[in-house]
Design a protein around this motif. Structure first.
Motif, mmCIF file in Angstrom:
data_model
loop_
_atom_site.group_PDB
_atom_site.id
_atom_site.type_symbol
_atom_site.label_atom_id
_atom_site.label_comp_id
_atom_site.label_asym_id
_atom_site.label_seq_id
_atom_site.Cartn_x
_atom_site.Cartn_y
_atom_site.Cartn_z
ATOM 1 N N PRO A 234 10.204 -4.925 -9.080
ATOM 2 C CA PRO A 234 9.122 -3.935 -8.996
ATOM 3 C C PRO A 234 9.185 -3.214 -7.649
ATOM 4 C CG PRO A 234 8.263 -6.155 -8.698
ATOM 5 C CD PRO A 234 9.723 -6.298 -8.999
ATOM 6 N N MET A 235 8.456 -2.116 -7.530
ATOM 7 C CA MET A 235 8.420 -1.362 -6.271
ATOM 8 C C MET A 235 7.909 -2.264 -5.145
ATOM 9 S SD MET A 235 8.634 2.155 -5.440
ATOM 10 C CE MET A 235 8.175 3.155 -6.817
ATOM 11 N N PRO A 236 8.694 -2.435 -4.063
ATOM 12 C CA PRO A 236 8.242 -3.330 -2.977
ATOM 13 C C PRO A 236 7.146 -2.672 -2.127
ATOM 14 C CG PRO A 236 10.358 -2.378 -2.446
ATOM 15 C CD PRO A 236 9.986 -1.837 -3.793
ATOM 16 N N SER A 237 6.670 -3.417 -1.131
ATOM 17 C CA SER A 237 5.608 -2.912 -0.258
ATOM 18 C C SER A 237 6.040 -1.618 0.417
ATOM 19 C CB SER A 237 5.277 -3.952 0.809
ATOM 20 O OG SER A 237 4.644 -3.329 1.908
ATOM 21 N N PHE A 238 5.241 -0.590 0.281
ATOM 22 C CA PHE A 238 5.596 0.675 0.903
ATOM 23 C C PHE A 238 5.440 0.587 2.412
ATOM 24 C CE2 PHE A 238 5.042 4.933 2.458
ATOM 25 C CZ PHE A 238 5.957 5.660 1.721
ATOM 26 N N ASP A 239 4.289 0.074 2.859
ATOM 27 C CA ASP A 239 4.017 0.061 4.299
ATOM 28 C C ASP A 239 5.035 -0.777 5.068
ATOM 29 O OD1 ASP A 239 1.877 1.509 3.540
ATOM 30 O OD2 ASP A 239 0.426 -0.125 3.710
ATOM 31 N N LYS A 240 5.369 -1.951 4.495
ATOM 32 C CA LYS A 240 6.220 -2.875 5.261
ATOM 33 C C LYS A 240 7.692 -2.563 5.097
ATOM 34 C CE LYS A 240 3.016 -6.709 4.906
ATOM 35 N NZ LYS A 240 2.680 -7.055 3.529
ATOM 36 N N MET A 241 8.111 -2.240 3.867
ATOM 37 C CA MET A 241 9.547 -2.082 3.673
ATOM 38 C C MET A 241 9.999 -0.623 3.562
ATOM 39 S SD MET A 241 12.128 -3.598 0.834
ATOM 40 C CE MET A 241 12.055 -5.266 1.422
ATOM 41 N N LEU A 242 9.355 0.169 2.695
ATOM 42 C CA LEU A 242 9.892 1.495 2.409
ATOM 43 C C LEU A 242 9.688 2.475 3.560
ATOM 44 C CD1 LEU A 242 9.021 1.966 -1.356
ATOM 45 C CD2 LEU A 242 10.868 0.715 -0.270
ATOM 46 N N LEU A 243 8.492 2.453 4.178
ATOM 47 C CA LEU A 243 8.199 3.448 5.204
ATOM 48 C C LEU A 243 9.189 3.402 6.369
ATOM 49 C CD1 LEU A 243 6.340 5.754 5.972
ATOM 50 C CD2 LEU A 243 4.802 4.113 7.059
ATOM 51 N N PRO A 244 9.451 2.201 6.932
ATOM 52 C CA PRO A 244 10.415 2.169 8.053
ATOM 53 C C PRO A 244 11.794 2.714 7.644
ATOM 54 C CG PRO A 244 9.304 0.057 7.818
ATOM 55 C CD PRO A 244 8.896 0.875 6.645
ATOM 56 N N ILE A 245 12.192 2.470 6.395
ATOM 57 C CA ILE A 245 13.507 2.974 5.975
ATOM 58 C C ILE A 245 13.448 4.487 5.800
ATOM 59 C CG2 ILE A 245 15.287 2.852 4.192
ATOM 60 C CD1 ILE A 245 14.250 0.015 3.569
ATOM 61 N N LEU A 246 12.372 4.967 5.178
ATOM 62 C CA LEU A 246 12.248 6.412 4.945
ATOM 63 C C LEU A 246 12.251 7.180 6.263
ATOM 64 C CD1 LEU A 246 9.656 6.422 2.045
ATOM 65 C CD2 LEU A 246 11.923 7.456 1.980
ATOM 66 N N GLN A 247 11.642 6.570 7.306
ATOM 67 C CA GLN A 247 11.600 7.264 8.599
ATOM 68 C C GLN A 247 12.989 7.440 9.194
ATOM 69 O OE1 GLN A 247 8.690 4.675 10.311
ATOM 70 N NE2 GLN A 247 6.981 6.090 9.890
ATOM 71 N N LYS A 248 13.943 6.635 8.715
ATOM 72 C CA LYS A 248 15.310 6.748 9.250
ATOM 73 C C LYS A 248 16.220 7.612 8.373
ATOM 74 C CE LYS A 248 15.134 2.226 10.626
ATOM 75 N NZ LYS A 248 15.666 0.938 10.290
ATOM 76 N N VAL A 249 15.698 8.037 7.212
ATOM 77 C CA VAL A 249 16.536 8.859 6.321
ATOM 78 C C VAL A 249 16.820 10.202 6.988
ATOM 79 C CG1 VAL A 249 16.563 10.100 4.124
ATOM 80 C CG2 VAL A 249 15.699 7.769 4.216
ATOM 81 N N GLU A 250 18.074 10.649 6.860
ATOM 82 C CA GLU A 250 18.463 11.936 7.449
ATOM 83 C C GLU A 250 18.698 12.950 6.344
ATOM 84 O OE1 GLU A 250 22.011 11.121 9.544
ATOM 85 O OE2 GLU A 250 21.029 9.886 11.074
ATOM 86 N N PRO A 251 18.531 14.232 6.658
ATOM 87 C CA PRO A 251 18.897 15.260 5.662
ATOM 88 C C PRO A 251 20.374 15.129 5.331
ATOM 89 C CG PRO A 251 17.751 16.242 7.539
ATOM 90 C CD PRO A 251 18.044 14.823 7.914
ATOM 91 N N HIS A 252 20.685 15.236 4.074
ATOM 92 C CA HIS A 252 22.065 15.072 3.651
ATOM 93 C C HIS A 252 22.917 16.227 4.171
ATOM 94 C CE1 HIS A 252 25.448 14.113 1.095
ATOM 95 N NE2 HIS A 252 24.846 12.965 0.806
#
Lengths: 570, 109, 108
Positions: A54-72
């Motif tokens: 299932p979709m994991p915790s947004f605050d703990k797991m997804l947000l920190p990763i999303l903040q590191k995503v770069e424009p392709h």
């Protein structure tokens, strides 16, 4: 142009069917594979062979990763020069673009999670437009670890786009060809019904013992008529899916002013802001919003998991979070959206139930995109897709059989080329697809640009199959069978077994393990399908051998008359 | 390449002039597309004018569009007179687009 | 688990129905019984077939949400038609079990 209506319909069926049939074959076959695209992904990327999450915790797991995503980089290089207003100075460097939206998407069949960010273009040429450069990542939701970009998702990232876009990106040419082919399918169904005078009388008729021309026509009619609802609705809904975006973008062109007015009014009504306010704001706990959304679904007696989550106008006071329910228990896709204010976490809006038109549309697109959880129906779709493939392939064979005597007498090479192309899109396509799986297991993990080598293997094998079919096509001009049909069937059989063996050797996942001891159906299913494919290919090769031996060139006038009399009543 | 009337073996194999075939193929394809395009735009605009939600109207018309294009395409291929096909498809497309534009102007005014 | 049972039942009913519909066609009835000179009882077989299809549809509705059930039903019909066609091609005698001789009409 034609003597009568029936004749014009027959001309359409024959020539549109032939030319676009080559595209249709690709669409039907890769469509059938796409039913199990996620499962093929698991086979191709062994480190993702675990259960769907299932979709994991947004605050703990997804947000920190999303903040590191770069424009392709590719998207930046392609879109930035178009979207940026060069009169306002140089382009903003790629890594300095501000993130304006986040999203995450998963289904009941996905162990891995895909998510990404949309980055704003600070000085856009058209401030009204959708000015976003995208970047996305795939993660293992158990640990948050990134899955390498070079691990090609052969199912969802190669076979599936092949199904609807042929990997011809230039000017969306592939989409247009597939669209034209889908229209041709609809045309072929209608014209086929007009031509076929004995739809009901020959509903169950297949006479394999007759001449190839007759038996291939039997099979063509039968697979076309029996699966008519499937063929019609899949061609039709496939077109509907892309209609608003590509085929009839009336709302984005002629009626853009009206559309825009509607959007602005709609934003007022729904409370979901259409534009950014320019006032910065922080992001409240998204996990709390998810919990609230789930509570509200359960209240409506539709308890479910999150399928799609999106944050619009990120970091702005007008920001909002949209949470959609995964539609795995019905035909419709994700839905029942619930929207929250991003900075306060307050509920803004619950999407009302869909209208009748909306429901029809969801049903039509949903039945094609099949996000539902229903393994039986998935397999029935594969059956439908394969019946369609058989229908198209037998159409080619009938076309060639009907004409090859005549062209042989005229010394024309036309039919020989048609036959070779038919070989290429029937058996050649299978060689390319299965060969790609073999390449996937042969290429070492650390190999640089591994994904592009897999693609090269796919195209290379396909071209090779065409060259082989052309070289071996000589007998067709003498009204005989091209031995490439048989030889390529053998190649398919060998490659398919090889793929299963290599999967075992490189990952240790053999069938006894994946079926019995540590059951993992995605991989077992692909392996079993490969073995069945191999078996069928060998059986076909054997039959073709017998037919080749039987059809030595004794063409008497008498047998020809009988033959033409036999098919005259089509 | 000779274009042979297929399947209906009672009719003798007649050669069709390539130019006529091209004319018919291009006209039926692009003509039915243009006609359907106009029809869709007109339908969305007209339904909006009647108070239907814009996206509802768009969705409904886009579903309808592919049935329309199928019928129009087949008619364009089967119809006897090429000039009639030209008139209906090109004229229809132009009229529909103009009407859609006009209705939009009235709604937005 | 109950869903699986309903679906199996639906599949079986589709297969039965399609067999009866095919047997109602003279040419296929003759494939089943090449030796005797009987005619199929067309009306009886067709009614049987239609009833089986309706029941199959109801079984599908028991198993799934209505929108999904209709897809499963249509695809079951397609699949069973294909299967029956293949049986008629290879082993028509197998269908005698489903279409016993008493479904024939007395030869006039």
């Amino acid at each position: 142009m034609f003597a009568n209506f029936r004749q014009s319909m027959a001309w359409l069926h024959t020539w549109y069917g032939l030319v676009l049939g080559f595209v249709l074959m690709v669409v039907f076959f890769f469509g059938s594979l796409s039913v199990f695209d996620r499962e093929i992904d698991r086979w191709a990327i062994p480190e993702t062979r675990f259960e769907p999450q299932p979709m994991p915790s947004f605050d703990k797991m997804l947000l920190p990763i999303l903040q590191k995503v770069e424009p392709h980089e590719v998207d930046y290089n392609a879109q930035m020069p178009i979207l940026h207003d060069h009169n306002q100075g140089p382009m903003t460097p790629r890594l300095e673009l501000p993130a304006e939206e986040y999203w995450a998407y998963t289904t009941h069949r996905d162990p891995v999670l895909i998510m990404g960010a949309g980055f704003g273009v600070p000085k856009p040429k058209d401030p009204e437009g959708h000015n976003h450069i995208h970047g996305d990542v795939t993660i293992d939701p158990r640990s948050g670890k990134l899955v390498s970009d070079e691990a090609l998702k052969i199912g969802s990232g190669w076979f599936y786009p092949m199904h609807y876009g042929l990997h011809l990106g230039w000017k969306n040419l592939g989409y247009w060809l597939v669209g034209l082919a889908s229209l041709t399918m609809l045309i072929a169904l209608v014209t086929g019904i007009v031509m076929h005078r004995k739809i009901f009388r020959e509903f169950f008729t297949f006479r394999p013992e007759k001449k190839i021309q007759r038996s291939s026509l039997d099979l063509h009619n039968m697979t076309g008529v029996l699966a008519l609802p499937f063929h019609f609705f899949f061609a039709f809904t496939g077109l509907v899916i892309f209609a608003g975006w590509l085929y009839f973008p009336v709302a984005e062109t002629l009626l853009k002013p009206l559309h825009h007015q509607h959007e602005v009014l709609e934003a007022d009504k729904t409370g979901l802001p259409h534009e950014r306010s320019g006032v910065p704001a922080t992001l409240a706990s998204v996990d709390a919003m998810v919990a609230e959304a789930k509570r509200r679904w359960a209240e409506r007696d539709m308890a479910g998991e999150v399928g799609y989550l999106a944050i619009s106008h990120l970091g702005d006071q007008n920001g909002y979070v949209s949470i959609y329910r995964a539609g795995s228990d019905r035909v419709a896709l994700v839905g029942e959206g619930i929207h929250f204010n991003a900075s306060t976490g307050e509920l803004i809006r619950e999407d009302p139930p869909r209208s009748t038109v909306g429901n029809i549309n969801e049903f039509l697109t949903g039945l094609h995109l099949q996000h539902f959880e229903h393994w039986l129906l998935r397999w029935l779709y594969v059956l439908g897709g394969l019946l369609g493939s058989v229908c198209i392939a037998t159409g080619f064979i009938f076309f060639v059989e009907k004409r090859k005597q005549r062209y042989a007498q005229k010394n024309s090479q036309f039919i020989r080329v048609v036959d070779a192309v038919a070989v290429t899109v029937v058996t050649g396509m299978l060689i390319a697809a299965v060969g790609m799986l073999v390449a996937n297991r042969l290429l070492p993990v650390e190999f640089e640009n591994r994904d592009s080598w897999e693609k090269n293997a796919f195209w290379g094998l396909w071209i090779l199959a065409f060259v082989h079919a052309m070289i071996r096509s000589g007998p067709v001009s003498k009204a005989l069978m091209n031995p490439a049909w048989r030889e390529q069937s053998i190649a398919i059989a060998v490659l398919a077994v090889l793929a299963v063996g290599l999967n075992w050797m490189t990952t240790g996942d053999h069938l006894i393990k994946t079926i019995f001891t540590q059951t993992y159906w995605p991989v077992a299913g692909v392996d079993l399908s490969l073995l069945v494919t191999s078996g069928i290919a060998l059986w076909v090769a054997r039959i073709l051998k017998l037919r080749e031996q039987a059809s030595l060139p004794i063409v008497t006038l008498k047998s020809k008359t009988i033959e033409s009399g036999e098919v005259a009543h089509v | 390449m000779s274009i042979v009337s297929d399947q209906t073996s009672s009719v003798s194999r007649s050669k069709l002039p390539v130019a006529i075939v091209f004319h018919r193929v291009a006209l039926s394809l692009f003509g039915s597309y243009a006609f359907t395009w106009g029809f869709t735009a007109f339908g969305v605009a007209a339904l909006s004018a009647l108070g239907v939600d814009f996206h509802e109207a768009e969705t409904a018309m886009l579903i309808l569009a592919f049935l329309v294009i199928l019928a129009v395409f087949l008619w364009a291929f089967a119809a006897r007179s090429l000039s009639l096909v030209w008139l209906v498809l090109a004229g229809g497309a132009a009229l529909f687009c103009a009407a859609a534009w006009g209705i939009q102007k009235i709604i937005l005014a | 688990m109950f869903e699986a049972m309903w679906l199996i039942l639906a599949a079986v009913l589709c297969l039965l129905g399609m067999s009866w519909i095919s047997a109602a066609m003279r040419v296929h009835w003759r494939q089943l019984y090449p030796a005797c000179n009987s005619e199929p009882n067309v009306n009886q077989l067709r009614v049987l077939g239609a009833v089986a299809f309706v029941l199959a549809g109801l079984c599908c509705l028991k198993a799934d949400h209505a929108s999904m059930a209709v897809l499963v039903w249509v695809m079951f019909l397609t699949g069973s038609a294909f299967l029956v066609a293949m049986v008629l091609t290879k082993q028509p005698a197998l269908l005698r079990v489903i279409c016993p001789k008493f479904l024939s009409r007395a030869h006039s």
